[in-house]
Design a protein around this motif. Sequence first.
Motif, PDB file in Angstrom:
ATOM      1  N   GLY A 197       0.817  -1.210   0.000  1.00 42.23           N
ATOM      2  CA  GLY A 197       0.000   0.000   0.000  1.00 42.23           C
ATOM      3  C   GLY A 197       0.847   1.256   0.000  1.00 42.23           C
ATOM      4  N   TRP A 198       0.461   2.227  -0.836  1.00 47.25           N
ATOM      5  CA  TRP A 198       1.128   3.526  -0.895  1.00 47.25           C
ATOM      6  C   TRP A 198       0.209   4.544  -0.230  1.00 47.25           C
ATOM      7  CZ3 TRP A 198       1.825  -0.282  -4.351  1.00 47.25           C
ATOM      8  CH2 TRP A 198       3.110  -0.506  -4.876  1.00 47.25           C
ATOM      9  N   ILE A 199       0.616   5.093   0.906  1.00 43.83           N
ATOM     10  CA  ILE A 199      -0.241   5.984   1.692  1.00 43.83           C
ATOM     11  C   ILE A 199       0.105   7.445   1.438  1.00 43.83           C
ATOM     12  CG2 ILE A 199      -0.912   6.680   4.018  1.00 43.83           C
ATOM     13  CD1 ILE A 199      -0.295   3.835   4.910  1.00 43.83           C
ATOM     14  N   ASP A 200      -0.901   8.199   1.029  1.00 49.22           N
ATOM     15  CA  ASP A 200      -0.785   9.649   0.895  1.00 49.22           C
ATOM     16  C   ASP A 200      -0.968  10.227   2.298  1.00 49.22           C
ATOM     17  OD1 ASP A 200      -1.291  12.387   0.600  1.00 49.22           O
ATOM     18  OD2 ASP A 200      -2.217  12.120  -1.366  1.00 49.22           O
ATOM     19  N   ARG A 201       0.107  10.778   2.859  1.00 45.74           N
ATOM     20  CA  ARG A 201       0.048  11.259   4.241  1.00 45.74           C
ATOM     21  C   ARG A 201      -0.954  12.396   4.410  1.00 45.74           C
ATOM     22  NH1 ARG A 201       3.837   9.301   7.641  1.00 45.74           N
ATOM     23  NH2 ARG A 201       3.351  10.991   9.101  1.00 45.74           N
TER      24      ARG A 201
END
Length: 228
Positions: A162-166
């Motif tokens: 998963g790539w999380i947009d902070r």
Amino acid sequence: MKRNRKTCAISSSVAASLLAVAILAGAAIPAMAQQFSADLVANKDDTATAMGALRVSGGKARIETSALPDGFFLIDTGKPAAYFVRPAARAYMDARQSSPLTRMFIPVDPDDPCRQWLAMAQLSAPIDLATWHCQRDGAERIAGHDTDVFRIAAPSGLSFVGWIDRARRFPVRIKTADGTVIAADHIRDEPQPAQTFEIPAGLRKFDPQALIRRIQQSDVWVEPPASE
């Protein structure tokens, strides 16, 4: 020309107040609930497929999929809970294993997303904590936004990245165990109506297990033969 000291003092006080307001406003922005909508698009073997639509507000998400056009999923990580809602049938039910999207595309704490991912996975099915692992694996810039990369190892093909947009506190890209990449595309930062994330009034909760138990207790139930 001499300046009035009292006027200068008032002007300085006003300027200081405005500066304080600006600082407080700026500090409050990250704490505000993020609200946005997006399209869900799957890519595999150079083929893009529209999967549905996504809406997010704070710790809640709504997912509409083309695979299940007669309803939508509601996710609340604060409870936690995940439901599949069918307005036309006037019913809703626990999502459980209806869609893997309810375990992956959920609002998270960017500093500790593993906690929310594990909670939603446990709603779907019992989890053996000895076989479920989640850890950070670096950072990557996607479509102009900084993301943190996390790898989740789970049994039965349930692993994913998963790539999380902070800033949005949400995974904007997921790569499943079979190599499919699902992305939140065409993200639109915009207010979301609160009722979008609520179960419509008058719907009843449908429990498939309760229906099975009623059938088993009825005269029409035939016990399956024991396996040899």
